[in-house]
Design a protein around this motif. Sequence first.
Motif, PDB file in Angstrom:
ATOM      1  N   VAL A   1     -15.413  -3.140  12.726  1.00  0.00           N
ATOM      2  CA  VAL A   1     -15.249  -4.904  13.065  1.00  0.00           C
ATOM      3  C   VAL A   1     -16.600  -4.839  13.798  1.00  0.00           C
ATOM      4  O   VAL A   1     -17.390  -3.943  14.369  1.00  0.00           O
ATOM      5  N   LEU A   2     -17.168  -6.469  13.935  1.00  0.00           N
ATOM      6  CA  LEU A   2     -17.842  -6.747  15.147  1.00  0.00           C
ATOM      7  C   LEU A   2     -17.640  -7.780  15.917  1.00  0.00           C
ATOM      8  O   LEU A   2     -15.917  -7.958  15.579  1.00  0.00           O
ATOM      9  N   ASP A   3     -17.584  -7.245  17.349  1.00  0.00           N
ATOM     10  CA  ASP A   3     -16.912  -7.406  18.881  1.00  0.00           C
ATOM     11  C   ASP A   3     -17.816  -8.729  18.476  1.00  0.00           C
ATOM     12  O   ASP A   3     -18.667  -8.860  18.856  1.00  0.00           O
ATOM     13  N   LEU A   4     -16.763  -9.737  18.846  1.00  0.00           N
ATOM     14  CA  LEU A   4     -17.446 -11.085  18.263  1.00  0.00           C
ATOM     15  C   LEU A   4     -17.111 -11.577  20.446  1.00  0.00           C
ATOM     16  O   LEU A   4     -17.781 -12.566  20.547  1.00  0.00           O
TER      17      LEU A   4
ATOM     18  N   TYR B   1     -11.728 -10.388  20.377  1.00  0.00           N
ATOM     19  CA  TYR B   1     -11.192 -11.354  19.003  1.00  0.00           C
ATOM     20  C   TYR B   1     -12.074 -10.287  18.292  1.00  0.00           C
ATOM     21  O   TYR B   1     -13.427 -10.079  18.680  1.00  0.00           O
ATOM     22  N   PHE B   2     -12.542  -9.819  17.051  1.00  0.00           N
ATOM     23  CA  PHE B   2     -13.101  -9.463  16.397  1.00  0.00           C
ATOM     24  C   PHE B   2     -13.278 -10.130  14.839  1.00  0.00           C
ATOM     25  O   PHE B   2     -12.407 -10.992  14.270  1.00  0.00           O
ATOM     26  N   GLU B   3     -14.049  -9.785  13.891  1.00  0.00           N
ATOM     27  CA  GLU B   3     -14.436  -9.564  12.854  1.00  0.00           C
ATOM     28  C   GLU B   3     -14.020  -8.765  11.209  1.00  0.00           C
ATOM     29  O   GLU B   3     -15.437  -7.713  12.168  1.00  0.00           O
ATOM     30  N   ILE B   4     -13.510  -8.098  10.341  1.00  0.00           N
ATOM     31  CA  ILE B   4     -14.142  -7.129   9.884  1.00  0.00           C
ATOM     32  C   ILE B   4     -14.915  -7.502   8.789  1.00  0.00           C
ATOM     33  O   ILE B   4     -14.787  -8.565   8.142  1.00  0.00           O
TER      34      ILE B   4
END
Length: 363
Positions: free
Chosen positions: A267-270, A254-257
Amino acid sequence: MSLTQGFCPKCGVPSENGELCGKCRVKDAVWVTIADRAECIVCPTCGSIKTAGIWSDVAVDKEELGQNLVNSVIVFHKDVEEIQKEISIIDTSSNRSLATVHVMGNLYGIALEESKKVKLVWAREQCDRCCRIAGSYYEGVIQVRASGRKPTQFELFRAGEIAYQIEDQLQTAGDRLSFVSDIDETKDGIDIIFGSQSIGASIAHDICGALGGSFTTHPKLVGQKGGINIYRVTYSLRLPRFSRGDIIKHGKEYFEIMRQSKDMLFVLDLMTGQSRAFREDESDPLLGNIHEPETGVVIYKDAGLLGILNLKTEVTEEVAERSWLDTREGDTILFFRDGETLVLVGRDEDQEDFQAIAPEQSE
């Protein structure tokens, strides 16, 4: 050495090498000319100034402009030295001012001074740019839309901000006719209406650079001027399927763009809290946006697990701790749900930091 050497040939006073003395040279010279009248043409809408038929933007107040105008009608002889000027200006009406000018100088060793009144006329004329804007003139429009969704408020705000930043840059560089005449909001996005082809291309490129996406151009012939075809160009700009702050699943992670280019997601690797980049995959599902999470309170930490009380359902659920989040008991945690999986995306204070950077993104 003759009797005439060492004396002024005109008045007979001692003179070096028998040349004209300073007084006689001054009598034959015009040491200063000051015009009776000076005119300045000002655009009443934007304050730009017309000089020698050319409009230019100025960043000076009326007092400084008046001083400059008076100085422009004072012409000294090329040999005048030790020049001093005193200029005072009073307004006599809304479009007239009177300047009192006192000048001093030294010409051929003779001290000189003169005073004069100069009438200043402030003429008003709408400039070329304001004429075009008032007449709803435009050379094209950029239609900002998004693929499969409506652009977020942050994206619309940022697109408009970019448009006005480029307008400022081009006009500062002297391109007066590159302007944004209007930004209209539509049900699907915004239309940026612009006044020159150069600014249209720059805005479209920079929006795509900042927000991702791509554009196509659609020129339309609207007439001729001086035998040259005149076109209006529509830029159809499509933002990507995802936007900044979207939470997505890519593969099993899951990632935050954070941002994106034409075909890359940054992205940020959650899971790890590390930054990554990869190509967008149309099959990647969207869980939501960082501004629309579920919330819970951390009620305990035990052996790498967090006990989270869902504030909506009042049910406690366990999820693996994320070291990069630095959570403590009592923290409000933000998460999304993918089936039975809880995806932690931040703490409540992290959300406030994000909003401080982009307050307009929430729908």
